[in-house]
Design a protein around this motif. Structure first.
Motif, PDB file in Angstrom:
ATOM      1  N   SER A 135      37.577  51.473  46.421  1.00  0.00           N
ATOM      2  CA  SER A 135      36.352  50.456  46.040  1.00  0.00           C
ATOM      3  C   SER A 135      35.936  50.653  44.524  1.00  0.00           C
ATOM      4  CB  SER A 135      35.147  51.214  46.803  1.00  0.00           C
ATOM      5  OG  SER A 135      34.016  51.214  46.032  1.00  0.00           O
ATOM      6  N   SER A 136      34.931  50.567  43.845  1.00  0.00           N
ATOM      7  CA  SER A 136      34.823  50.651  42.508  1.00  0.00           C
ATOM      8  C   SER A 136      33.155  50.707  42.071  1.00  0.00           C
ATOM      9  CB  SER A 136      35.221  49.182  42.006  1.00  0.00           C
ATOM     10  OG  SER A 136      34.275  48.907  40.257  1.00  0.00           O
ATOM     11  N   VAL A 137      33.589  51.497  40.540  1.00  0.00           N
ATOM     12  CA  VAL A 137      31.821  51.874  40.697  1.00  0.00           C
ATOM     13  C   VAL A 137      30.757  50.343  40.293  1.00  0.00           C
ATOM     14  CG1 VAL A 137      32.429  53.660  38.885  1.00  0.00           C
ATOM     15  CG2 VAL A 137      32.406  50.896  37.774  1.00  0.00           C
ATOM     16  N   ALA A 138      31.964  49.478  40.525  1.00  0.00           N
ATOM     17  CA  ALA A 138      31.287  48.018  40.833  1.00  0.00           C
ATOM     18  C   ALA A 138      30.555  48.021  41.842  1.00  0.00           C
ATOM     19  CB  ALA A 138      32.316  46.376  40.522  1.00  0.00           C
ATOM     20  N   PRO A 142      25.313  46.722  39.026  1.00  0.00           N
ATOM     21  CA  PRO A 142      25.540  45.822  39.076  1.00  0.00           C
ATOM     22  C   PRO A 142      25.637  45.390  37.203  1.00  0.00           C
ATOM     23  CG  PRO A 142      23.050  45.977  39.607  1.00  0.00           C
ATOM     24  CD  PRO A 142      24.264  47.275  40.032  1.00  0.00           C
ATOM     25  N   TYR A 143      26.414  44.745  37.385  1.00  0.00           N
ATOM     26  CA  TYR A 143      26.745  44.276  36.173  1.00  0.00           C
ATOM     27  C   TYR A 143      26.841  42.865  35.659  1.00  0.00           C
ATOM     28  CZ  TYR A 143      31.620  44.289  36.422  1.00  0.00           C
ATOM     29  OH  TYR A 143      33.282  44.376  37.020  1.00  0.00           O
ATOM     30  N   THR A 144      26.758  42.175  34.998  1.00  0.00           N
ATOM     31  CA  THR A 144      26.807  40.199  34.446  1.00  0.00           C
ATOM     32  C   THR A 144      28.146  40.063  34.443  1.00  0.00           C
ATOM     33  OG1 THR A 144      26.638  40.464  32.039  1.00  0.00           O
ATOM     34  CG2 THR A 144      24.824  40.416  33.703  1.00  0.00           C
ATOM     35  N   VAL A 148      30.503  38.325  42.976  1.00  0.00           N
ATOM     36  CA  VAL A 148      31.167  38.457  44.257  1.00  0.00           C
ATOM     37  C   VAL A 148      32.429  39.565  44.043  1.00  0.00           C
ATOM     38  CG1 VAL A 148      32.746  37.646  45.817  1.00  0.00           C
ATOM     39  CG2 VAL A 148      30.552  36.262  44.386  1.00  0.00           C
ATOM     40  N   TYR A 149      32.320  40.033  43.494  1.00  0.00           N
ATOM     41  CA  TYR A 149      33.362  41.350  42.529  1.00  0.00           C
ATOM     42  C   TYR A 149      32.111  42.817  42.901  1.00  0.00           C
ATOM     43  CZ  TYR A 149      36.379  45.248  41.172  1.00  0.00           C
ATOM     44  OH  TYR A 149      37.217  45.961  41.246  1.00  0.00           O
ATOM     45  N   GLY A 150      31.544  42.385  43.018  1.00  0.00           N
ATOM     46  CA  GLY A 150      30.919  44.073  43.064  1.00  0.00           C
ATOM     47  C   GLY A 150      30.515  44.030  44.588  1.00  0.00           C
ATOM     48  N   GLU A 178      35.585  55.008  43.585  1.00  0.00           N
ATOM     49  CA  GLU A 178      35.628  54.097  43.425  1.00  0.00           C
ATOM     50  C   GLU A 178      35.253  54.602  41.725  1.00  0.00           C
ATOM     51  OE1 GLU A 178      31.797  55.265  45.170  1.00  0.00           O
ATOM     52  OE2 GLU A 178      32.014  54.738  47.076  1.00  0.00           O
ATOM     53  N   PRO A 179      36.275  53.976  41.325  1.00  0.00           N
ATOM     54  CA  PRO A 179      37.196  53.666  39.684  1.00  0.00           C
ATOM     55  C   PRO A 179      36.222  53.165  38.848  1.00  0.00           C
ATOM     56  CG  PRO A 179      39.257  53.536  40.834  1.00  0.00           C
ATOM     57  CD  PRO A 179      37.778  53.251  42.015  1.00  0.00           C
ATOM     58  N   GLY A 180      35.704  53.783  37.715  1.00  0.00           N
ATOM     59  CA  GLY A 180      35.243  52.854  36.830  1.00  0.00           C
ATOM     60  C   GLY A 180      36.567  52.439  36.026  1.00  0.00           C
ATOM     61  N   MET A 181      36.478  51.360  35.072  1.00  0.00           N
ATOM     62  CA  MET A 181      37.549  51.573  34.104  1.00  0.00           C
ATOM     63  C   MET A 181      39.067  51.775  33.619  1.00  0.00           C
ATOM     64  SD  MET A 181      37.063  50.392  29.878  1.00  0.00           S
ATOM     65  CE  MET A 181      36.304  49.247  30.184  1.00  0.00           C
ATOM     66  N   VAL A 182      40.244  51.060  34.369  1.00  0.00           N
ATOM     67  CA  VAL A 182      41.171  51.835  34.815  1.00  0.00           C
ATOM     68  C   VAL A 182      42.046  50.775  34.591  1.00  0.00           C
ATOM     69  CG1 VAL A 182      43.014  53.122  36.220  1.00  0.00           C
ATOM     70  CG2 VAL A 182      40.823  52.914  36.788  1.00  0.00           C
ATOM     71  N   GLU A 185      46.699  45.751  35.095  1.00  0.00           N
ATOM     72  CA  GLU A 185      46.846  44.647  34.959  1.00  0.00           C
ATOM     73  C   GLU A 185      45.597  44.058  36.013  1.00  0.00           C
ATOM     74  OE1 GLU A 185      50.183  42.813  37.711  1.00  0.00           O
ATOM     75  OE2 GLU A 185      51.386  43.044  36.228  1.00  0.00           O
ATOM     76  N   PHE A 186      44.419  44.869  35.970  1.00  0.00           N
ATOM     77  CA  PHE A 186      42.937  44.434  36.491  1.00  0.00           C
ATOM     78  C   PHE A 186      42.587  43.286  35.624  1.00  0.00           C
ATOM     79  CE2 PHE A 186      38.520  44.774  37.071  1.00  0.00           C
ATOM     80  CZ  PHE A 186      38.004  44.607  38.221  1.00  0.00           C
ATOM     81  N   THR A 187      42.623  43.606  34.486  1.00  0.00           N
ATOM     82  CA  THR A 187      41.597  42.743  33.554  1.00  0.00           C
ATOM     83  C   THR A 187      41.964  41.429  33.206  1.00  0.00           C
ATOM     84  OG1 THR A 187      40.346  44.925  32.566  1.00  0.00           O
ATOM     85  CG2 THR A 187      40.203  42.127  31.015  1.00  0.00           C
ATOM     86  N   ILE A 189      44.657  39.754  35.347  1.00  0.00           N
ATOM     87  CA  ILE A 189      43.974  38.693  36.252  1.00  0.00           C
ATOM     88  C   ILE A 189      42.973  37.760  36.057  1.00  0.00           C
ATOM     89  CG2 ILE A 189      44.209  38.931  39.081  1.00  0.00           C
ATOM     90  CD1 ILE A 189      46.515  41.066  38.636  1.00  0.00           C
ATOM     91  N   ARG A 190      41.503  39.285  36.336  1.00  0.00           N
ATOM     92  CA  ARG A 190      40.213  38.386  35.888  1.00  0.00           C
ATOM     93  C   ARG A 190      40.087  37.960  35.436  1.00  0.00           C
ATOM     94  NH1 ARG A 190      35.386  42.737  36.410  1.00  0.00           N
ATOM     95  NH2 ARG A 190      34.227  41.449  37.593  1.00  0.00           N
ATOM     96  N   THR A 191      40.822  37.692  33.786  1.00  0.00           N
ATOM     97  CA  THR A 191      40.609  37.085  32.298  1.00  0.00           C
ATOM     98  C   THR A 191      41.475  35.826  33.132  1.00  0.00           C
ATOM     99  OG1 THR A 191      41.469  38.104  30.891  1.00  0.00           O
ATOM    100  CG2 THR A 191      39.323  39.202  31.630  1.00  0.00           C
ATOM    101  N   SER A 237      35.137  57.952  28.445  1.00  0.00           N
ATOM    102  CA  SER A 237      34.444  56.622  26.935  1.00  0.00           C
ATOM    103  C   SER A 237      33.050  55.899  28.113  1.00  0.00           C
ATOM    104  CB  SER A 237      35.421  56.005  26.624  1.00  0.00           C
ATOM    105  OG  SER A 237      36.606  55.454  27.588  1.00  0.00           O
ATOM    106  N   GLN A 238      33.286  55.437  29.023  1.00  0.00           N
ATOM    107  CA  GLN A 238      32.762  55.182  29.748  1.00  0.00           C
ATOM    108  C   GLN A 238      30.777  55.046  30.697  1.00  0.00           C
ATOM    109  OE1 GLN A 238      34.258  53.297  33.338  1.00  0.00           O
ATOM    110  NE2 GLN A 238      33.134  50.977  33.199  1.00  0.00           N
ATOM    111  N   SER A 239      30.286  54.853  30.144  1.00  0.00           N
ATOM    112  CA  SER A 239      28.972  55.127  31.278  1.00  0.00           C
ATOM    113  C   SER A 239      27.946  54.728  31.693  1.00  0.00           C
ATOM    114  CB  SER A 239      28.649  56.043  30.389  1.00  0.00           C
ATOM    115  OG  SER A 239      27.607  56.124  28.990  1.00  0.00           O
TER     116      SER A 239
HETATM  117  C1  8X3 Z   1      36.343  47.383  37.716  1.00  0.00           C
HETATM  118  C2  8X3 Z   1      35.415  48.714  37.786  1.00  0.00           C
HETATM  119  O1  8X3 Z   1      34.584  48.707  34.775  1.00  0.00           O
HETATM  120  O2  8X3 Z   1      36.420  47.982  35.088  1.00  0.00           O
HETATM  121  O3  8X3 Z   1      36.681  48.334  39.709  1.00  0.00           O
HETATM  122  O4  8X3 Z   1      34.367  47.329  35.936  1.00  0.00           O
HETATM  123  S1  8X3 Z   1      35.496  48.098  35.609  1.00  0.00           S
END
Ligand code: 8X3
Length: 248
Positions: A135-138, A142-144, A148-150, A178-182, A185-187, A189-191, A237-239
């Motif tokens: 899963s994910s912290v998302a 929620p974040y802008t 649908v990803y969240g 539920e990870p945050g920023m890893v 290739e996630f970003t 692919i996303r962008t 470094s993420q909160s």
């Molecule tokens: C994505 C987590 O923090 O990079 O699943 O948006 S984050």
């Protein structure tokens, strides 16, 4: 104790790191994904005795059936399903988002995940195995642009908890990771933008696929009477940020 793990989305990032980490710990792994060259490279790197590649798209029901029904004997007794395949597409607010991207996320992150899970549950119950869902912290925060990803990741979290209830008494363990920023290739692919990806992770020291793989191996190798329901983790470094307020 080592066993056999079925890892979806193993062609890169967390999935590929899990394949390497679990094999290093003595496990056999089935690696799945769409990119045959990357799957073949993992087999070449880690050895055909340890790795079986099953190429399919998470949205192709018949291909999944074929892959599961043709597992070689040495890989058929699956002890652990790692539902890692998933993606984010787009960062636009809902009112500007691409409907095709929304549907692709739902088809992969939700429909594909429940399909694989449904098909492997009889084996996992017979083996008193485990399921680890990515899963994910998302799922929780929620974040802008997360829309649908969240939503798909909240589904994964709640589906994991529901599975625990349904599998009560079977001995099957289920964990939502539920990870945050890893940095994977996630970003990218996303962008669709290497510059956007580099800029997001620049100077941050994000988590790595290897960090998450280590956590998954730890979860999978705890004594059989322990179940971690959810594990949320972030880089230091993420909160969290506050609410936003619109003013006239
Ligand atoms: C994505 C987590 O923090 O990079 O699943 O948006 S984050």
């Amino acid at each position: 104790m080592a066993g056999t793990a079925f890892i979806t989305g193993a062609t890169a990032g967390i999935g590929a790191a899990c394949a390497r980490r679990f094999v290093a710990a003595g496990w056999k792994v089935i690696v799945t994904g769409r990119r045959a060259d990357r799957l073949d490279a993992l087999v070449a790197e880690l050895g055909a005795d340890n790795v079986h590649a099953a190429r399919f798209d998470m949205r192709d029901d018949a291909a999944i059936d074929h892959a599961v029904s043709t597992l070689p004997a040495g890989f058929a007794d699956i002890d652990l399903l790692i539902n890692n395949a998933g993606l984010a597409l787009g960062t636009a607010p809902a009112q500007q988002a691409d409907l095709a991207q929304w549907r692709q996320m739902i088809e992969t992150n939700v429909t594909g995940l429940v399909t694989i899970t449904h098909k492997l549950l009889p084996i996992l119950i017979a083996r008193k195995g485990g399921i680890i869902n990515l899963s994910s912290v998302a799922a929780t925060y929620p974040y802008t642009g997360g829309n649908v990803y969240g939503g798909t990741k909240a589904f994964v979290r709640q589906f994991s908890l529901g599975l625990r209830s349904d599998l009560h008494g079977t001995g099957v363990r289920v964990t939502s990771i539920e990870p945050g920023m890893v940095e994977t290739e996630f970003t990218l692919i996303r962008t669709g933008s290497k510059a956007a990806s580099d800029s997001l992770y620049g100077g941050v020291m994000p988590m790595t696929g290897e960090d998450i793989a280590e956590t998954l191996l730890w979860v999978a190798t705890q004594p059989a009477h322990l179940n971690f329901n959810t594990i949320e983790l972030m880089p230091v470094s993420q909160s969290f940020a506050g609410f936003q307020v619109a003013r006239d």
